[in-house]
Design a protein around this motif. Structure first.
Motif, PDB file in Angstrom:
ATOM      1  N   HIS A  70      28.759 -40.248 -12.674  1.00 51.23           N
ATOM      2  CA  HIS A  70      27.936 -41.310 -13.276  1.00 51.23           C
ATOM      3  C   HIS A  70      26.537 -41.255 -12.668  1.00 51.23           C
ATOM      4  N   SER A  71      25.558 -40.795 -13.461  1.00 49.00           N
ATOM      5  CA  SER A  71      24.168 -40.801 -12.989  1.00 49.00           C
ATOM      6  C   SER A  71      23.220 -40.932 -14.170  1.00 49.00           C
ATOM      7  N   HIS A  72      21.995 -41.355 -13.878  1.00 55.88           N
ATOM      8  CA  HIS A  72      20.930 -41.530 -14.872  1.00 55.88           C
ATOM      9  C   HIS A  72      19.690 -40.817 -14.326  1.00 55.88           C
ATOM     10  N   LEU A  73      19.592 -39.517 -14.515  1.00 60.24           N
ATOM     11  CA  LEU A  73      18.551 -38.748 -13.836  1.00 60.24           C
ATOM     12  C   LEU A  73      17.323 -38.471 -14.687  1.00 60.24           C
ATOM     13  N   VAL A  74      17.398 -38.684 -15.999  1.00 65.46           N
ATOM     14  CA  VAL A  74      16.252 -38.364 -16.860  1.00 65.46           C
ATOM     15  C   VAL A  74      15.369 -39.604 -16.959  1.00 65.46           C
ATOM     16  N   PHE A  75      14.413 -39.684 -16.061  1.00 67.53           N
ATOM     17  CA  PHE A  75      13.510 -40.838 -16.052  1.00 67.53           C
ATOM     18  C   PHE A  75      12.215 -40.465 -15.348  1.00 67.53           C
ATOM     19  N   ALA A  76      11.220 -41.330 -15.513  1.00 62.67           N
ATOM     20  CA  ALA A  76       9.958 -41.208 -14.785  1.00 62.67           C
ATOM     21  C   ALA A  76       9.664 -42.545 -14.102  1.00 62.67           C
ATOM     22  N   GLY A  77       8.802 -42.487 -13.097  1.00 60.88           N
ATOM     23  CA  GLY A  77       8.407 -43.696 -12.384  1.00 60.88           C
ATOM     24  C   GLY A  77       9.469 -44.149 -11.392  1.00 60.88           C
ATOM     25  N   ASP A  78       9.217 -45.312 -10.787  1.00 62.41           N
ATOM     26  CA  ASP A  78      10.216 -45.899  -9.898  1.00 62.41           C
ATOM     27  C   ASP A  78      10.155 -47.415 -10.013  1.00 62.41           C
ATOM     28  N   ARG A  79      11.112 -48.084  -9.406  1.00 59.87           N
ATOM     29  CA  ARG A  79      11.175 -49.543  -9.440  1.00 59.87           C
ATOM     30  C   ARG A  79      11.375 -50.083  -8.027  1.00 59.87           C
ATOM     31  N   ALA A  80      10.586 -49.519  -7.105  1.00 65.94           N
ATOM     32  CA  ALA A  80      10.685 -49.949  -5.713  1.00 65.94           C
ATOM     33  C   ALA A  80      10.326 -51.423  -5.556  1.00 65.94           C
ATOM     34  N   ALA A  81       9.375 -51.900  -6.349  1.00 61.88           N
ATOM     35  CA  ALA A  81       8.993 -53.313  -6.256  1.00 61.88           C
ATOM     36  C   ALA A  81      10.142 -54.215  -6.683  1.00 61.88           C
ATOM     37  N   GLU A  82      10.886 -53.766  -7.692  1.00 66.43           N
ATOM     38  CA  GLU A  82      12.063 -54.528  -8.130  1.00 66.43           C
ATOM     39  C   GLU A  82      13.109 -54.579  -7.024  1.00 66.43           C
ATOM     40  N   PHE A  83      13.310 -53.467  -6.352  1.00 63.82           N
ATOM     41  CA  PHE A  83      14.252 -53.444  -5.230  1.00 63.82           C
ATOM     42  C   PHE A  83      13.811 -54.430  -4.152  1.00 63.82           C
ATOM     43  N   SER A  84      12.534 -54.405  -3.830  1.00 60.64           N
ATOM     44  CA  SER A  84      12.018 -55.310  -2.809  1.00 60.64           C
ATOM     45  C   SER A  84      12.260 -56.767  -3.197  1.00 60.64           C
ATOM     46  N   ALA A  85      12.058 -57.094  -4.475  1.00 62.27           N
ATOM     47  CA  ALA A  85      12.287 -58.472  -4.935  1.00 62.27           C
ATOM     48  C   ALA A  85      13.756 -58.855  -4.794  1.00 62.27           C
ATOM     49  N   THR A  88      14.804 -60.091  -1.495  1.00 64.23           N
ATOM     50  CA  THR A  88      14.399 -61.464  -1.166  1.00 64.23           C
ATOM     51  C   THR A  88      15.139 -62.492  -2.014  1.00 64.23           C
ATOM     52  N   GLY A  89      16.148 -62.023  -2.779  1.00 65.36           N
ATOM     53  CA  GLY A  89      17.023 -62.960  -3.478  1.00 65.36           C
ATOM     54  C   GLY A  89      16.989 -62.926  -4.980  1.00 65.36           C
ATOM     55  N   GLU A  90      16.100 -62.147  -5.599  1.00 66.03           N
ATOM     56  CA  GLU A  90      16.058 -62.092  -7.060  1.00 66.03           C
ATOM     57  C   GLU A  90      17.283 -61.341  -7.580  1.00 66.03           C
ATOM     58  N   PRO A  91      18.037 -61.886  -8.541  1.00 62.32           N
ATOM     59  CA  PRO A  91      19.264 -61.222  -9.006  1.00 62.32           C
ATOM     60  C   PRO A  91      18.962 -60.029  -9.909  1.00 62.32           C
ATOM     61  N   TYR A  92      19.909 -59.087  -9.986  1.00 65.14           N
ATOM     62  CA  TYR A  92      19.804 -57.958 -10.911  1.00 65.14           C
ATOM     63  C   TYR A  92      20.344 -58.380 -12.268  1.00 65.14           C
ATOM     64  N   THR A  93      19.575 -58.119 -13.335  1.00 62.56           N
ATOM     65  CA  THR A  93      20.006 -58.488 -14.690  1.00 62.56           C
ATOM     66  C   THR A  93      19.988 -57.318 -15.665  1.00 62.56           C
ATOM     67  N   GLY A  94      19.393 -56.204 -15.276  1.00 62.65           N
ATOM     68  CA  GLY A  94      19.226 -55.082 -16.193  1.00 62.65           C
ATOM     69  C   GLY A  94      17.902 -55.098 -16.927  1.00 62.65           C
ATOM     70  N   GLY A  95      17.110 -56.150 -16.757  1.00 58.42           N
ATOM     71  CA  GLY A  95      15.855 -56.246 -17.483  1.00 58.42           C
ATOM     72  C   GLY A  95      14.817 -55.228 -17.085  1.00 58.42           C
ATOM     73  N   GLY A  96      14.897 -54.702 -15.868  1.00 62.57           N
ATOM     74  CA  GLY A  96      13.918 -53.722 -15.408  1.00 62.57           C
ATOM     75  C   GLY A  96      14.018 -52.379 -16.093  1.00 62.57           C
TER      76      GLY A  96
END
Length: 412
Positions: A70-85, A88-96
Protein backbone atom coordinates in the motif's frame (compact mmCIF):
# COMPACT_ATOMS: atom_id res chain seq x y z
CA UNK A 1 25.04 -18.73 -13.47
CA UNK A 2 24.58 -19.89 -9.88
CA UNK A 3 25.41 -17.73 -6.87
CA UNK A 4 25.82 -18.89 -3.27
CA UNK A 5 24.83 -16.53 -0.46
CA UNK A 6 26.40 -17.97 2.68
CA UNK A 7 27.49 -16.87 6.15
CA UNK A 8 23.83 -16.29 7.13
CA UNK A 9 23.54 -16.44 10.93
CA UNK A 10 19.75 -16.69 10.83
CA UNK A 11 17.57 -17.11 7.74
CA UNK A 12 13.82 -16.39 7.78
CA UNK A 13 12.15 -18.39 5.01
CA UNK A 14 8.44 -18.02 5.95
CA UNK A 15 8.10 -21.69 5.04
CA UNK A 16 7.20 -23.97 7.99
CA UNK A 17 8.45 -26.95 5.98
CA UNK A 18 11.97 -25.54 6.21
CA UNK A 19 14.11 -25.11 9.29
CA UNK A 20 12.56 -25.03 12.76
CA UNK A 21 8.96 -25.65 11.66
CA UNK A 22 7.69 -22.27 12.90
CA UNK A 23 5.70 -19.85 10.74
CA UNK A 24 9.01 -18.07 10.02
CA UNK A 25 10.78 -21.28 8.99
CA UNK A 26 14.03 -20.26 10.68
CA UNK A 27 17.28 -21.83 9.52
CA UNK A 28 20.42 -21.15 11.55
CA UNK A 29 23.88 -21.02 9.92
CA UNK A 30 22.18 -21.03 6.54
CA UNK A 31 22.90 -20.54 2.87
CA UNK A 32 20.86 -19.81 -0.26
CA UNK A 33 21.65 -20.51 -3.91
CA UNK A 34 20.31 -18.06 -6.50
CA UNK A 35 20.06 -18.72 -10.22
CA UNK A 36 18.97 -15.70 -12.23
CA UNK A 37 16.15 -14.09 -10.28
CA UNK A 38 15.00 -17.31 -8.53
CA UNK A 39 15.90 -19.28 -5.44
CA UNK A 40 17.44 -22.61 -6.47
CA UNK A 41 18.44 -24.10 -3.08
CA UNK A 42 17.99 -23.34 0.64
CA UNK A 43 19.60 -25.09 3.59
CA UNK A 44 22.50 -25.39 5.99
CA UNK A 45 25.68 -23.62 4.91
CA UNK A 46 27.59 -26.81 5.68
CA UNK A 47 25.62 -28.63 2.98
CA UNK A 48 25.64 -25.93 0.30
CA UNK A 49 26.40 -27.08 -3.25
CA UNK A 50 29.20 -25.71 -5.40
CA UNK A 51 28.28 -22.58 -7.37
CA UNK A 52 29.82 -20.19 -9.87
CA UNK A 53 30.20 -17.35 -7.36
CA UNK A 54 29.85 -16.68 -3.64
CA UNK A 55 28.75 -13.86 -1.31
CA UNK A 56 29.69 -14.31 2.36
CA UNK A 57 27.45 -12.28 4.71
CA UNK A 58 29.69 -12.98 7.71
CA UNK A 59 27.04 -13.68 10.33
CA UNK A 60 24.27 -11.35 9.24
CA UNK A 61 20.58 -12.30 9.20
CA UNK A 62 18.54 -12.59 5.99
CA UNK A 63 14.77 -12.19 5.67
CA UNK A 64 12.46 -12.16 2.65
CA UNK A 65 12.32 -8.79 0.94
CA UNK A 66 9.60 -6.62 2.45
CA UNK A 67 6.37 -6.49 0.43
CA UNK A 68 4.86 -3.01 0.71
CA UNK A 69 1.30 -3.56 -0.48
CA UNK A 70 0.00 0.00 0.00
CA UNK A 71 1.69 3.20 -1.20
CA UNK A 72 0.90 6.46 -3.03
CA UNK A 73 4.17 7.44 -4.72
CA UNK A 74 3.03 9.38 -7.81
CA UNK A 75 2.82 12.90 -6.45
CA UNK A 76 4.55 16.27 -6.33
CA UNK A 77 5.07 18.71 -3.48
CA UNK A 78 4.80 17.98 0.22
CA UNK A 79 2.45 18.64 3.13
CA UNK A 80 4.92 19.24 5.93
CA UNK A 81 2.87 22.19 7.17
CA UNK A 82 -0.16 19.93 7.47
CA UNK A 83 1.88 17.47 9.51
CA UNK A 84 3.03 20.27 11.79
CA UNK A 85 -0.58 21.37 12.33
CA UNK A 86 -1.58 17.83 13.28
CA UNK A 87 1.15 17.74 15.87
CA UNK A 88 -0.57 20.69 17.54
CA UNK A 89 -3.95 18.96 17.57
CA UNK A 90 -5.57 19.49 14.17
CA UNK A 91 -7.34 16.23 13.14
CA UNK A 92 -6.70 14.37 9.86
CA UNK A 93 -9.73 14.44 7.54
CA UNK A 94 -8.32 13.72 4.08
CA UNK A 95 -8.93 17.28 2.91
CA UNK A 96 -5.25 17.96 2.26
CA UNK A 97 -5.32 15.57 -0.70
CA UNK A 98 -6.53 18.49 -2.81
CA UNK A 99 -3.23 20.29 -2.11
CA UNK A 100 -1.28 17.33 -3.49
CA UNK A 101 -3.66 17.11 -6.45
CA UNK A 102 -2.81 20.67 -7.49
CA UNK A 103 0.95 20.12 -7.19
CA UNK A 104 0.79 16.81 -9.03
CA UNK A 105 -1.22 18.19 -11.92
CA UNK A 106 1.33 21.00 -12.27
CA UNK A 107 4.34 18.64 -12.38
CA UNK A 108 5.83 17.31 -15.61
CA UNK A 109 6.03 13.63 -16.46
CA UNK A 110 9.79 13.78 -16.01
CA UNK A 111 9.46 15.29 -12.54
CA UNK A 112 6.96 12.66 -11.45
CA UNK A 113 8.95 9.74 -12.87
CA UNK A 114 12.12 10.98 -11.19
CA UNK A 115 10.37 11.34 -7.85
CA UNK A 116 8.78 7.88 -8.03
CA UNK A 117 12.11 6.27 -8.88
CA UNK A 118 13.80 8.11 -6.01
CA UNK A 119 11.20 6.84 -3.54
CA UNK A 120 11.43 3.26 -4.85
CA UNK A 121 15.23 3.43 -4.51
CA UNK A 122 14.75 4.72 -0.96
CA UNK A 123 12.50 1.74 -0.25
CA UNK A 124 14.96 -0.75 -1.71
CA UNK A 125 17.73 0.73 0.40
CA UNK A 126 15.63 -0.26 3.43
CA UNK A 127 14.85 -3.80 2.28
CA UNK A 128 11.60 -3.41 0.31
CA UNK A 129 11.65 -5.47 -2.88
CA UNK A 130 8.00 -5.26 -4.00
CA UNK A 131 5.81 -2.17 -3.84
CA UNK A 132 2.22 -1.50 -4.85
CA UNK A 133 1.60 2.03 -6.15
CA UNK A 134 -1.76 3.79 -6.39
CA UNK A 135 -2.95 6.73 -8.43
CA UNK A 136 -5.34 9.14 -6.72
CA UNK A 137 -3.70 12.57 -6.94
CA UNK A 138 -4.82 13.42 -10.46
CA UNK A 139 -8.59 13.03 -10.05
CA UNK A 140 -9.52 13.61 -13.66
CA UNK A 141 -9.39 11.23 -16.61
CA UNK A 142 -6.10 12.34 -18.16
CA UNK A 143 -4.23 12.84 -14.90
CA UNK A 144 -5.25 9.50 -13.40
CA UNK A 145 -4.18 7.67 -16.56
CA UNK A 146 -0.87 9.56 -16.50
CA UNK A 147 -0.22 8.53 -12.90
CA UNK A 148 -0.84 4.88 -13.70
CA UNK A 149 1.43 4.96 -16.76
CA UNK A 150 4.19 6.34 -14.56
CA UNK A 151 3.62 3.82 -11.77
CA UNK A 152 3.72 0.96 -14.28
CA UNK A 153 7.29 1.91 -15.17
CA UNK A 154 8.51 0.74 -11.75
CA UNK A 155 6.04 -1.93 -10.59
CA UNK A 156 3.46 -4.34 -11.91
CA UNK A 157 1.34 -3.84 -8.78
CA UNK A 158 -0.50 -0.74 -10.01
CA UNK A 159 -3.78 0.40 -8.46
CA UNK A 160 -6.43 2.71 -9.94
CA UNK A 161 -7.59 5.04 -7.14
CA UNK A 162 -9.67 7.59 -8.99
CA UNK A 163 -12.07 7.31 -6.06
CA UNK A 164 -9.55 8.72 -3.59
CA UNK A 165 -11.54 11.86 -2.80
CA UNK A 166 -14.02 14.00 -4.71
CA UNK A 167 -11.98 16.86 -6.26
CA UNK A 168 -12.86 20.42 -5.17
CA UNK A 169 -14.35 21.31 -8.55
CA UNK A 170 -16.95 18.55 -8.20
CA UNK A 171 -17.81 18.65 -4.50
CA UNK A 172 -21.33 19.83 -5.37
CA UNK A 173 -21.67 17.15 -8.04
CA UNK A 174 -20.60 13.99 -6.24
CA UNK A 175 -22.78 11.70 -8.35
CA UNK A 176 -21.28 13.09 -11.53
CA UNK A 177 -17.81 12.32 -10.21
CA UNK A 178 -18.75 8.76 -9.24
CA UNK A 179 -20.13 8.27 -12.76
CA UNK A 180 -16.92 9.68 -14.24
CA UNK A 181 -14.74 7.35 -12.16
CA UNK A 182 -16.91 4.34 -13.04
CA UNK A 183 -17.08 5.25 -16.72
CA UNK A 184 -14.59 7.26 -18.81
CA UNK A 185 -11.89 7.42 -16.11
CA UNK A 186 -12.00 3.67 -15.56
CA UNK A 187 -11.94 3.04 -19.31
CA UNK A 188 -8.82 5.20 -19.69
CA UNK A 189 -7.06 3.74 -16.65
CA UNK A 190 -7.86 0.03 -16.73
CA UNK A 191 -5.17 -0.84 -19.34
CA UNK A 192 -2.43 0.30 -16.94
CA UNK A 193 -3.70 -1.19 -13.67
CA UNK A 194 -4.07 -4.56 -12.03
CA UNK A 195 -6.08 -3.27 -9.06
CA UNK A 196 -8.86 -0.82 -8.19
CA UNK A 197 -9.31 0.86 -4.81
CA UNK A 198 -11.78 3.25 -3.15
CA UNK A 199 -11.38 5.43 -0.06
CA UNK A 200 -14.58 4.32 1.69
CA UNK A 201 -14.97 6.71 4.61
CA UNK A 202 -18.38 8.31 5.31
CA UNK A 203 -16.82 10.18 8.27
CA UNK A 204 -14.86 12.27 5.77
CA UNK A 205 -16.63 14.92 3.71
CA UNK A 206 -14.12 14.27 0.93
CA UNK A 207 -14.19 10.46 0.59
CA UNK A 208 -16.93 8.02 -0.45
CA UNK A 209 -19.89 6.42 1.29
CA UNK A 210 -20.90 2.78 1.07
CA UNK A 211 -23.19 3.09 -1.95
CA UNK A 212 -20.64 5.13 -3.90
CA UNK A 213 -17.89 2.66 -2.98
CA UNK A 214 -19.91 -0.33 -4.12
CA UNK A 215 -20.80 1.36 -7.42
CA UNK A 216 -17.16 2.09 -8.25
CA UNK A 217 -15.83 -1.30 -7.15
CA UNK A 218 -18.45 -3.25 -9.08
CA UNK A 219 -17.69 -1.27 -12.24
CA UNK A 220 -13.97 -1.89 -11.79
CA UNK A 221 -14.51 -5.62 -11.25
CA UNK A 222 -16.63 -5.77 -14.41
CA UNK A 223 -13.72 -4.13 -16.25
CA UNK A 224 -11.40 -6.93 -15.11
CA UNK A 225 -9.59 -5.20 -12.24
CA UNK A 226 -9.04 -6.91 -8.91
CA UNK A 227 -10.21 -5.07 -5.81
CA UNK A 228 -8.74 -3.36 -2.76
CA UNK A 229 -10.40 -1.00 -0.27
CA UNK A 230 -9.36 1.85 2.04
CA UNK A 231 -11.72 1.12 4.92
CA UNK A 232 -12.56 2.00 8.51
CA UNK A 233 -9.75 4.52 8.94
CA UNK A 234 -11.63 7.37 10.60
CA UNK A 235 -14.77 5.55 11.74
CA UNK A 236 -16.46 2.16 11.89
CA UNK A 237 -17.95 2.56 8.42
CA UNK A 238 -19.00 0.04 5.75
CA UNK A 239 -15.57 -0.50 4.17
CA UNK A 240 -14.72 -3.84 5.77
CA UNK A 241 -18.12 -5.35 5.05
CA UNK A 242 -18.04 -4.25 1.40
CA UNK A 243 -14.47 -5.51 0.97
CA UNK A 244 -15.25 -8.96 2.34
CA UNK A 245 -18.55 -9.24 0.47
CA UNK A 246 -16.86 -8.41 -2.86
CA UNK A 247 -13.83 -10.62 -2.07
CA UNK A 248 -11.37 -7.74 -2.23
CA UNK A 249 -7.80 -8.92 -1.79
CA UNK A 250 -7.23 -6.46 1.05
CA UNK A 251 -8.98 -3.87 3.17
CA UNK A 252 -6.47 -1.36 4.45
CA UNK A 253 -6.39 0.70 7.67
CA UNK A 254 -8.96 -1.27 9.75
CA UNK A 255 -8.54 1.16 12.62
CA UNK A 256 -12.17 1.35 13.81
CA UNK A 257 -13.90 -2.03 13.75
CA UNK A 258 -17.19 -3.38 15.07
CA UNK A 259 -17.55 -6.95 16.28
CA UNK A 260 -19.19 -7.79 12.95
CA UNK A 261 -16.19 -6.32 11.09
CA UNK A 262 -13.77 -8.42 13.12
CA UNK A 263 -15.85 -11.53 12.52
CA UNK A 264 -15.99 -10.82 8.78
CA UNK A 265 -12.21 -10.42 8.58
CA UNK A 266 -11.73 -13.59 10.59
CA UNK A 267 -13.99 -15.53 8.24
CA UNK A 268 -12.20 -14.03 5.22
CA UNK A 269 -8.86 -15.03 6.73
CA UNK A 270 -9.96 -18.65 6.93
CA UNK A 271 -10.60 -18.59 3.15
CA UNK A 272 -7.00 -17.69 2.37
CA UNK A 273 -4.61 -20.36 1.12
CA UNK A 274 -1.06 -18.93 1.23
CA UNK A 275 -0.03 -21.40 -1.47
CA UNK A 276 -2.76 -20.16 -3.80
CA UNK A 277 -3.93 -16.77 -2.52
CA UNK A 278 -6.76 -16.27 -4.98
CA UNK A 279 -9.59 -15.53 -2.56
CA UNK A 280 -10.14 -14.08 0.92
CA UNK A 281 -9.47 -10.59 2.27
CA UNK A 282 -6.33 -9.56 4.16
CA UNK A 283 -6.56 -6.92 6.90
CA UNK A 284 -3.67 -4.62 5.99
CA UNK A 285 -2.65 -2.38 8.88
CA UNK A 286 -0.77 0.89 8.36
CA UNK A 287 0.63 1.95 11.75
CA UNK A 288 2.75 4.68 10.20
CA UNK A 289 -0.51 6.55 9.58
CA UNK A 290 -1.49 6.45 13.23
CA UNK A 291 2.03 7.59 14.15
CA UNK A 292 1.82 10.49 11.70
CA UNK A 293 -1.74 11.56 12.52
CA UNK A 294 -1.75 10.93 16.28
CA UNK A 295 -4.70 8.58 15.87
CA UNK A 296 -5.57 5.38 17.76
CA UNK A 297 -3.72 2.30 16.51
CA UNK A 298 -5.61 -0.73 15.14
CA UNK A 299 -6.06 -3.65 17.53
CA UNK A 300 -3.98 -6.33 15.81
CA UNK A 301 -4.41 -8.86 18.62
CA UNK A 302 -8.18 -8.72 18.29
CA UNK A 303 -7.90 -9.48 14.58
CA UNK A 304 -5.35 -12.26 15.04
CA UNK A 305 -7.54 -13.89 17.69
CA UNK A 306 -10.44 -13.90 15.22
CA UNK A 307 -8.36 -15.65 12.55
CA UNK A 308 -7.75 -12.67 10.26
CA UNK A 309 -4.67 -12.63 8.05
CA UNK A 310 -2.67 -9.47 8.74
CA UNK A 311 -0.57 -7.51 6.28
CA UNK A 312 1.62 -4.54 7.13
CA UNK A 313 2.41 -1.72 4.71
CA UNK A 314 3.84 1.79 4.76
CA UNK A 315 1.05 3.83 3.12
CA UNK A 316 3.88 6.09 1.96
CA UNK A 317 2.19 9.32 0.89
CA UNK A 318 2.81 13.06 1.32
CA UNK A 319 -0.08 13.71 3.68
CA UNK A 320 -0.93 11.15 6.34
CA UNK A 321 2.30 9.12 6.39
CA UNK A 322 5.42 10.19 4.55
CA UNK A 323 7.67 7.26 5.43
CA UNK A 324 9.07 4.62 3.10
CA UNK A 325 10.46 2.51 5.95
CA UNK A 326 9.02 -0.97 6.42
CA UNK A 327 11.41 -1.53 9.39
CA UNK A 328 9.71 1.43 11.10
CA UNK A 329 6.31 -0.12 10.34
CA UNK A 330 7.45 -3.39 11.92
CA UNK A 331 8.72 -1.61 15.04
CA UNK A 332 5.44 0.31 15.38
CA UNK A 333 3.41 -2.88 14.95
CA UNK A 334 5.33 -4.52 17.79
CA UNK A 335 5.35 -1.53 20.13
CA UNK A 336 1.93 -0.03 19.46
CA UNK A 337 -0.25 -2.88 18.14
CA UNK A 338 1.00 -5.66 20.40
CA UNK A 339 2.20 -7.91 17.60
CA UNK A 340 5.14 -10.17 18.31
CA UNK A 341 8.32 -9.51 16.31
CA UNK A 342 7.70 -12.76 14.42
CA UNK A 343 4.11 -11.81 13.57
CA UNK A 344 5.13 -8.34 12.41
CA UNK A 345 7.89 -9.61 10.15
CA UNK A 346 5.60 -12.29 8.65
CA UNK A 347 2.93 -9.66 7.99
CA UNK A 348 5.43 -7.29 6.34
CA UNK A 349 6.63 -10.03 3.99
CA UNK A 350 4.31 -12.98 3.35
CA UNK A 351 1.26 -11.10 4.63
CA UNK A 352 1.92 -8.37 2.06
CA UNK A 353 2.43 -10.97 -0.66
CA UNK A 354 -0.94 -12.56 0.13
CA UNK A 355 -2.53 -9.09 0.09
CA UNK A 356 -1.25 -8.85 -3.50
CA UNK A 357 -2.40 -12.44 -4.20
CA UNK A 358 1.16 -13.43 -5.04
CA UNK A 359 2.80 -16.79 -4.31
CA UNK A 360 6.24 -16.00 -5.74
CA UNK A 361 7.34 -13.38 -3.20
CA UNK A 362 7.38 -13.00 0.58
CA UNK A 363 9.21 -16.33 1.08
CA UNK A 364 12.68 -17.74 0.61
CA UNK A 365 12.25 -21.19 -0.88
CA UNK A 366 13.00 -23.01 -4.12
CA UNK A 367 11.20 -21.34 -7.02
CA UNK A 368 10.49 -18.05 -5.28
CA UNK A 369 11.89 -14.76 -6.50
CA UNK A 370 15.36 -14.15 -5.13
CA UNK A 371 14.25 -11.13 -3.11
CA UNK A 372 16.63 -11.15 -0.15
CA UNK A 373 16.94 -8.51 2.54
CA UNK A 374 20.09 -8.46 4.65
CA UNK A 375 20.13 -7.15 8.22
CA UNK A 376 23.15 -5.61 9.89
CA UNK A 377 22.33 -7.84 12.85
CA UNK A 378 22.36 -11.56 13.68
CA UNK A 379 18.56 -11.90 14.04
CA UNK A 380 15.30 -10.48 12.70
CA UNK A 381 14.46 -9.49 16.28
CA UNK A 382 16.67 -6.44 15.84
CA UNK A 383 14.13 -4.88 13.45
CA UNK A 384 11.91 -4.03 16.43
CA UNK A 385 14.68 -4.06 19.04
CA UNK A 386 16.64 -1.24 17.31
CA UNK A 387 13.98 1.09 15.84
CA UNK A 388 15.22 3.89 13.65
CA UNK A 389 18.58 2.24 12.97
CA UNK A 390 19.29 1.51 9.25
CA UNK A 391 19.70 -2.24 9.63
CA UNK A 392 17.93 -3.52 6.50
CA UNK A 393 19.07 -3.40 2.88
CA UNK A 394 18.16 -5.26 -0.27
CA UNK A 395 20.84 -7.72 -1.36
CA UNK A 396 21.70 -6.82 -4.94
CA UNK A 397 23.17 -9.69 -6.95
CA UNK A 398 24.64 -9.43 -10.43
CA UNK A 399 22.34 -10.59 -13.21
CA UNK A 400 19.05 -10.07 -11.37
CA UNK A 401 16.26 -8.31 -13.26
CA UNK A 402 15.31 -5.11 -11.40
CA UNK A 403 13.81 -3.20 -14.31
CA UNK A 404 10.35 -3.18 -12.75
CA UNK A 405 10.13 -3.48 -8.99
CA UNK A 406 8.12 -6.53 -7.96
CA UNK A 407 7.60 -7.92 -11.45
CA UNK A 408 4.72 -10.33 -11.40
CA UNK A 409 5.35 -13.75 -12.96
CA UNK A 410 2.53 -15.57 -11.15
CA UNK A 411 -0.61 -14.36 -9.46
CA UNK A 412 -0.93 -17.62 -7.58
Amino acid sequence: MSHLVTGIASLVTNDPAIGDGSALGLVENAAVVVEGDRIAWVGSAAQAPATDSVTDLQGRAVVPGFVDSHSHLVFAGDRAAEFSARMTGEPYTGGGIATTMAATRAASDEELVTHVRELVAEMRAQGTTTVEIKSGYGLDVAEEARALRIAAQVTSEVTFLGAHVVPPSMRDRRQDYVEMVSGPMLQACAPYARWADVFCEPASAYAFDGDETRTVLQACAAAGLELRVHGNQLSAGPGVQIATELDAASVDHCTHLTEDDVAALGAAGHLIDPENPSTGTVATLLPGVEFSTRSPYPDARRLIAAGAVIGLASDCNPGSCFTSSMPLVIALAVREMNMTPAEALWSATLGGAIALRRNDIGRIRVGSRADLTVLEAPSYLHLAYRPGVPLARTLELAGQDRARNGRRTSRG
